[in-house]
Design an enzyme around this catalytic site. Structure first.
Site, mmCIF file in Angstrom:
data_model
loop_
_atom_site.group_PDB
_atom_site.id
_atom_site.type_symbol
_atom_site.label_atom_id
_atom_site.label_comp_id
_atom_site.label_asym_id
_atom_site.label_seq_id
_atom_site.Cartn_x
_atom_site.Cartn_y
_atom_site.Cartn_z
ATOM 1 N N LYS A 279 -15.511 12.783 -0.494
ATOM 2 C CA LYS A 279 -14.705 11.720 -1.087
ATOM 3 C C LYS A 279 -13.309 11.692 -0.467
ATOM 4 O O LYS A 279 -12.833 12.731 -0.004
ATOM 5 C CB LYS A 279 -14.527 11.983 -2.591
ATOM 6 C CG LYS A 279 -15.740 11.739 -3.457
ATOM 7 C CD LYS A 279 -15.411 12.035 -4.923
ATOM 8 C CE LYS A 279 -16.610 11.839 -5.825
ATOM 9 N NZ LYS A 279 -17.035 10.431 -5.941
ATOM 10 N N ARG A 353 -27.354 12.023 -10.290
ATOM 11 C CA ARG A 353 -28.755 11.649 -10.537
ATOM 12 C C ARG A 353 -29.698 12.723 -10.029
ATOM 13 O O ARG A 353 -30.795 12.899 -10.545
ATOM 14 C CB ARG A 353 -29.035 10.279 -9.898
ATOM 15 C CG ARG A 353 -28.916 10.252 -8.409
ATOM 16 C CD ARG A 353 -28.778 8.846 -7.846
ATOM 17 N NE ARG A 353 -27.431 8.306 -8.026
ATOM 18 C CZ ARG A 353 -27.045 7.103 -7.639
ATOM 19 N NH1 ARG A 353 -27.912 6.270 -7.072
ATOM 20 N NH2 ARG A 353 -25.808 6.683 -7.841
HETATM 21 N N1 BES Z 1 -18.932 11.323 -10.084
HETATM 22 C C1 BES Z 1 -19.114 10.172 -9.280
HETATM 23 C C2 BES Z 1 -18.920 8.875 -10.064
HETATM 24 C C3 BES Z 1 -17.520 8.578 -10.515
HETATM 25 C C4 BES Z 1 -16.630 7.935 -9.675
HETATM 26 C C5 BES Z 1 -17.132 8.871 -11.792
HETATM 27 C C6 BES Z 1 -15.365 7.639 -10.108
HETATM 28 C C7 BES Z 1 -15.882 8.566 -12.230
HETATM 29 C C8 BES Z 1 -14.995 7.948 -11.401
HETATM 30 C C9 BES Z 1 -20.524 10.125 -8.696
HETATM 31 O O1 BES Z 1 -21.092 11.342 -8.418
HETATM 32 C C10 BES Z 1 -20.453 9.343 -7.430
HETATM 33 O O2 BES Z 1 -19.735 9.766 -6.557
HETATM 34 N N2 BES Z 1 -21.172 8.248 -7.337
HETATM 35 C C11 BES Z 1 -21.163 7.419 -6.200
HETATM 36 C C12 BES Z 1 -22.580 6.988 -5.920
HETATM 37 C C13 BES Z 1 -22.785 6.364 -4.576
HETATM 38 C C14 BES Z 1 -22.512 7.357 -3.479
HETATM 39 C C15 BES Z 1 -24.212 5.867 -4.487
HETATM 40 C C16 BES Z 1 -20.273 6.208 -6.486
HETATM 41 O O3 BES Z 1 -20.229 5.744 -7.624
HETATM 42 O O4 BES Z 1 -19.591 5.764 -5.570
HETATM 43 ZN ZN ZN Z 2 -20.529 12.119 -6.510
#
Ligand code: BES
Ligand code: ZN
Ligand code: ZN
Length: 507
Positions: A279, A353
């Site tokens: 990230k 997931r």
């Molecule tokens: N933990 C994150 C989701 C999240 C993002 C929660 C911002 C709270 C605030 C999750 O694991 C994630 O990174 N999801 C990705 C999925 C994508 C890579 C398919 C997302 O939401 O961008």
């Molecule tokens: Zn994530």
């Protein structure tokens, strides 16, 4: 903050501040009857403030008067619009009062119950909502520094002649609010812990401690047992971290001979760096809250046990830390999960997931639950769609959707339903495995995530997915617009909602 009830008259109370509520007014409204007693105590100051429109009854408005007789202060707190959501308005007002008086030499508060009633809600509901809000609003995370200002130490709800005949039922309602608020505070304290402390093993330790305290069965599967169980999802996500993953099960047996079994499953990513699909660094520290679903599950089981709800509750925490390293899982890997289904990893940041696949597969196989509910800070897409003050609800089961909606309205924890259709099921299919954890085109990210999870529950078990990525913690920018019972940091979203759902009988 302690909360008690007193059958006496508020006007005779010996407290630092006497708090009264007032609904939003229009310009010409005369001083409401519910403020007459306070006006008398203030020797006309309240009526004068009313006449010059200083008191409007708006939300978050707190007007403080110093009694001319020197016997403390009177605070008039706004309840918001007359037709607004009643109980939620009262919860917020309770917190507004406590927050406004923090650091103002107000150790003891008295609420004049009669000034908060008068809506459709019963006096018991009013007392419970007010005390719930006051207690929730007094929370501060003080593990790493002392409190900034001295807050309210105790609040008393004065019933007076009018409501003292109902003191038993009011006390019962207030007692429920004490259990709930105490559990929310307990949950927030764990959810606020940083990732160096709140490792997967530490979450397991918290579960064991809870089990000991309340006599609940707790089972923890460590990395060796997870390998035997072929939990490739948890092991894959956790492989980059020095803190190995854990699958934790906490069971509350329920009441009666054959209670309904509700499985409540939580995403417990103790830190989500994104892994190899790393990230950006902006707000990355917030990703210590990526365990909020799992911690909420602990809170739900705690509240269920203390309130002795009828259904049996099986809480499952899927805990791992998502870090990049030479051991980390990578895009392109294929993982085999507990129930034999395979996952093509296309993005290591879609890890929630992946860990939930094992937890859902496990609980459905071992417990044959009547209902499965999962809570997960699953997607940024859900926050984009709904903002940060409500959770996304995805389910194809209509009765379950209705029951959760009812519990949401009662608890004040907002949810909004999003669809889950064959289109989303199609999008998560993989060329090399049963499912893929990310789609190359990113539309409907919250919904494809739900479609992915559904694969591991199956279509025959009633299941609801709550994407709590938005409301699990507050951030500086929007906090001032949100309910004042929400603190900086973890909110414990889901505890009040799902506990209410269980109290309602989990239909
Ligand atoms: N933990 C994150 C989701 C999240 C993002 C929660 C911002 C709270 C605030 C999750 O694991 C994630 O990174 N999801 C990705 C999925 C994508 C890579 C398919 C997302 O939401 O961008
Ligand atoms: Zn994530
Ligand atoms: Zn995550």
């Amino acid at each position: 903050m302690r909360i008690t009830i007193d059958r006496g008259e508020a006007s005779e109370a010996n407290v630092d501040v006497l708090v009264c509520g007032v609904r939003e007014r229009s310009e010409k409204d005369p001083l409401p009857r519910s403020l007459l007693a306070d006006d008398a105590l203030s020797q006309g100051l309240v009526a004068a403030a009313w006449a010059r429109q200083e008191i409007r009854g708006a939300r978050k408005e707190v007007t403080v008067f110093h009694r001319p007789d020197g016997k403390g202060r009177i605070a008039v707190v706004g309840l918001g619009p007359k037709d607004g959501a009643d109980l939620e308005g009262l919860r917020r007002a309770g917190a507004d009062a406590v927050k406004a008086l923090k650091g103002k030499a107000a150790k003891t508060l008295g609420f004049r119950l009669a000034s908060f009633t008068g809506s459709r809600a019963t006096p018991e509901e009013v007392a419970a909502a007010l005390s719930e809000g006051a207690q929730l609003g007094s929370y501060e995370f003080t593990r790493y520094r002392p409190p900034k200002e001295a807050g309210v130490e105790s609040a008393t709800l004065f019933l007076g002649k009018e409501y003292s005949p109902r003191s038993r039922s009011v006390e019962k309602a207030v007692e429920r609010s004490r259990v709930l608020a105490d559990t929310v505070h307990w949950t927030r304290d764990i959810a606020n812990l940083p990732a160096d402390t709140a490792t997967p093993e530490r979450l397991a330790e918290e579960a064991r401690g809870l089990g000991k305290e309340l006599g609940l069965k707790v089972t923890v599967f460590d990395e060796k047992e997870l390998a035997k169980m072929r939990c490739g999802g948890l092991l894959g996500v956790g492989s980059g971290s020095a803190h190995p993953p854990r699958l934790v099960v906490v069971e509350y047996p329920g009441r009666g001979a054959k209670p309904k079994t509700v499985a409540v499953v939580g995403k417990g990513i103790t830190f989500d760096s994104g892994g190899i699909s790393i990230k950006p660094s902006l707000h990355l520290s917030d990703m210590k809250f990526d365990k909020s679903g799992a911690v909420a599950v602990l809170g739900i089981v705690r509240a269920a046990a203390l309130l002795k709800v009828a259904p049996r509750v099986v809480g499952v925490l899927a805990c791992a830390e998502n870090l990049p390293s030479g051991h980390a899982y990578r895009p392109g890997d294929v993982l085999t999960t507990y129930n034999g289904k395979t996952i093509e990893v296309l993005n290591t940041d879609a890890e929630g997931r992946v860990v939930l696949s094992d937890a859902l597969g496990y609980v459905v196989d071992k417990y044959q639950p009547n209902i499965v509910i999962d809570l997960a800070t699953l997607t940024g897409a859900c926050v984009v769609a709904l903002g940060d003050d409500m959770a996304g609800l995805m389910t194809t089961n209509e009765p379950l959707a209705r029951s959760l909606k009812t519990a949401s309205e009662q608890s004040g924890e907002a949810i909004w339903r999003l669809p889950l259709t064959d289109y989303h099921r199609e999008l998560v299919k993989s060329d090399v495995a049963d499912v893929r954890n990310s789609t190359e085109m990113p539309p409907a990210g919250a919904l494809t995530a739900a479609a992915f999870l559904e694969t591991f529950v199956g279509r025959s078990v009633p299941w609801a997915h709550l994407d709590i990525a938005g409301p699990s913690w507050t951030n500086g920018g929007t906090r001032k617009y949100q309910a004042s019972y929400l603190p900086v940091g973890a909110t414990a979203f889901g505890v009040r909602l799902v506990t209410r759902y269980l109290e309602n009988g989990a239909s």
